[in-house]
Scaffold this motif. Structure first.
Motif, PDB file in Angstrom:
ATOM      1  N   THR A  43       0.834  -1.203   0.000  1.00 12.89           N
ATOM      2  CA  THR A  43       0.000   0.000   0.000  1.00 12.89           C
ATOM      3  C   THR A  43       0.867   1.250   0.000  1.00 12.89           C
ATOM      4  O   THR A  43       0.581   2.213  -0.714  1.00 12.89           O
ATOM      5  CB  THR A  43      -0.927  -0.004   1.226  1.00 12.89           C
ATOM      6  OG1 THR A  43      -1.727  -1.181   1.210  1.00 12.89           O
ATOM      7  CG2 THR A  43      -1.834   1.217   1.211  1.00 12.89           C
ATOM      8  N   VAL A  77       1.100   4.410  -2.777  1.00 11.66           N
ATOM      9  CA  VAL A  77       1.026   5.842  -2.490  1.00 11.66           C
ATOM     10  C   VAL A  77       2.240   6.568  -3.073  1.00 11.66           C
ATOM     11  O   VAL A  77       2.120   7.648  -3.669  1.00 11.66           O
ATOM     12  CB  VAL A  77       0.918   6.092  -0.975  1.00 11.66           C
ATOM     13  CG1 VAL A  77       0.973   7.588  -0.667  1.00 11.66           C
ATOM     14  CG2 VAL A  77      -0.375   5.497  -0.419  1.00 11.66           C
ATOM     15  N   ARG A  91       1.728   6.697  -6.864  1.00 12.67           N
ATOM     16  CA  ARG A  91       0.591   7.536  -7.255  1.00 12.67           C
ATOM     17  C   ARG A  91       0.950   9.014  -7.207  1.00 12.67           C
ATOM     18  O   ARG A  91       0.544   9.793  -8.076  1.00 12.67           O
ATOM     19  CB  ARG A  91      -0.595   7.249  -6.337  1.00 12.67           C
ATOM     20  CG  ARG A  91      -1.826   8.115  -6.609  1.00 12.67           C
ATOM     21  CD  ARG A  91      -2.920   7.795  -5.622  1.00 12.67           C
ATOM     22  NE  ARG A  91      -3.314   6.392  -5.717  1.00 12.67           N
ATOM     23  CZ  ARG A  91      -3.834   5.693  -4.707  1.00 12.67           C
ATOM     24  NH1 ARG A  91      -4.003   6.253  -3.525  1.00 12.67           N
ATOM     25  NH2 ARG A  91      -4.171   4.429  -4.889  1.00 12.67           N
ATOM     26  N   HIS A  92       1.735   9.405  -6.210  1.00  4.24           N
ATOM     27  CA  HIS A  92       2.035  10.827  -6.022  1.00  4.24           C
ATOM     28  C   HIS A  92       3.442  11.203  -6.481  1.00  4.24           C
ATOM     29  O   HIS A  92       3.849  12.353  -6.301  1.00  4.24           O
ATOM     30  CB  HIS A  92       1.844  11.196  -4.551  1.00  4.24           C
ATOM     31  CG  HIS A  92       0.415  11.070  -4.086  1.00  4.24           C
ATOM     32  ND1 HIS A  92      -0.543  12.018  -4.388  1.00  4.24           N
ATOM     33  CD2 HIS A  92      -0.211  10.105  -3.370  1.00  4.24           C
ATOM     34  CE1 HIS A  92      -1.703  11.645  -3.859  1.00  4.24           C
ATOM     35  NE2 HIS A  92      -1.528  10.494  -3.243  1.00  4.24           N
ATOM     36  N   ILE A 130      -1.986  13.437  -0.300  1.00  2.27           N
ATOM     37  CA  ILE A 130      -0.931  12.494   0.086  1.00  2.27           C
ATOM     38  C   ILE A 130      -1.178  12.005   1.507  1.00  2.27           C
ATOM     39  O   ILE A 130      -1.133  10.802   1.800  1.00  2.27           O
ATOM     40  CB  ILE A 130       0.459  13.146  -0.035  1.00  2.27           C
ATOM     41  CG1 ILE A 130       0.782  13.468  -1.495  1.00  2.27           C
ATOM     42  CG2 ILE A 130       1.530  12.236   0.564  1.00  2.27           C
ATOM     43  CD1 ILE A 130       2.010  14.332  -1.675  1.00  2.27           C
ATOM     44  N   ASP A 138      -4.191   9.673   1.659  1.00  2.00           N
ATOM     45  CA  ASP A 138      -3.916   8.344   1.117  1.00  2.00           C
ATOM     46  C   ASP A 138      -3.063   7.512   2.080  1.00  2.00           C
ATOM     47  O   ASP A 138      -3.276   6.297   2.214  1.00  2.00           O
ATOM     48  CB  ASP A 138      -3.218   8.454  -0.234  1.00  2.00           C
ATOM     49  CG  ASP A 138      -4.180   8.763  -1.375  1.00  2.00           C
ATOM     50  OD1 ASP A 138      -5.397   8.778  -1.131  1.00  2.00           O
ATOM     51  OD2 ASP A 138      -3.708   8.984  -2.506  1.00  2.00           O
ATOM     52  N   LEU A 139      -2.101   8.154   2.746  1.00  2.00           N
ATOM     53  CA  LEU A 139      -1.297   7.431   3.727  1.00  2.00           C
ATOM     54  C   LEU A 139      -2.164   6.915   4.870  1.00  2.00           C
ATOM     55  O   LEU A 139      -2.057   5.749   5.277  1.00  2.00           O
ATOM     56  CB  LEU A 139      -0.194   8.342   4.279  1.00  2.00           C
ATOM     57  CG  LEU A 139       0.956   8.667   3.321  1.00  2.00           C
ATOM     58  CD1 LEU A 139       1.810   9.800   3.886  1.00  2.00           C
ATOM     59  CD2 LEU A 139       1.825   7.430   3.067  1.00  2.00           C
ATOM     60  N   GLY A 157      -4.564   4.149   3.883  1.00  2.00           N
ATOM     61  CA  GLY A 157      -3.880   2.874   3.696  1.00  2.00           C
ATOM     62  C   GLY A 157      -3.547   2.165   4.996  1.00  2.00           C
ATOM     63  O   GLY A 157      -2.936   1.102   4.977  1.00  2.00           O
TER      64      GLY A 157
END
Length: 222
Positions: free
Chosen positions: A5, A9, A12-13, A92, A95-96, A99
């Motif tokens: 996961t 991230v 993705r970023h 960001i 998302d962290l 996850g």
């Protein structure tokens, strides 16, 4: 948070990475660079202050600047860049946490323009973060900007460090930012350095090492 996961991230970023591998990390440090700098320029700082089991991540601003004018300028002068930067950093973080990373295992560290962006992002997205480091920065907006942020920081540890005569960061704004963080429930350490330059000094590095080591000993609150 699983390693897979965390890797998602990062991809993705487009985050730059130093420190612990995603699968071995016990926490995450998000580093936000200043105007004219790069994500890579923050990685040596991470290596100097972060414990080895902390995954250190840094986003890159387009054109090496998060927004064009001073952080004290009227907000409209920095749009739409400021809103985009705030949304990116908030995404960001979201998302962290989505996850599976506990807020108490997340540190956020910014310098200069990155410190201003980090400060404003945290104030707009308050949680019991493990650590927030604001080095030569403060909350964004011209004098008189309302600071009626909703929510609580739940005892998050915050360090604000700045020169007493920083050419870019008025001391009054540092004091104001300290007051806002405190009002929102953070445990704030404010360090003002007489005659210091616009940079990161040895005392700040010591505080960062101590705070980031403590971050990994905090209970991972839900």
């Amino acid at each position: 948070m699983s390693g897979a996961t965390l890797e998602t991230v990062i991809a993705r970023h487009g985050l730059r990475h130093a420190g612990a591998a995603a699968g071995a990390a016990r926490g995450v440090l998000l580093l936000v660079h200043g105007r004219g700098a790069t994500a890579e320029s923050m990685l040596p700082l991470a290596e100097a202050v972060a414990p080895p089991d902390l995954c250190c991540l840094a986003p890159q601003a387009e054109g090496q600047s998060w927004y064009p004018q001073s952080f004290m300028a009227p907000t409209t002068a920095n749009e739409p860049f400021l809103s985009h930067a705030l949304e990116r950093l908030s995404a960001i973080i979201a998302d962290l946490l989505a996850g599976g990373l506990a807020p108490a295992r997340l540190g956020i560290l910014g310098f200069s323009q990155g410190a201003c962006l980090s400060s404003e992002t945290v104030l707009r997205n308050p949680r019991p973060y493990g650590f927030v480091g604001i080095l030569s920065g403060g909350a964004i907006g011209p004098p008189g900007t309302p600071r009626d942020y909703a929510g609580t920081l739940g005892g998050a540890r915050v360090l604000l460090g700045c020169s007493d005569h920083d050419p870019h960061i008025p001391l009054a704004r540092v004091r104001e930012t300290t007051a806002v963080f405190t009002r929102m429930g953070a445990k704030v350490t404010e360090r003002i350095y007489p005659g210091a330059s616009h940079g990161i000094n040895a005392d700040e590095l010591r505080h960062l090492r101590e705070a980031l080591a403590a971050l990994l000993t905090l209970p991972p609150a839900p």
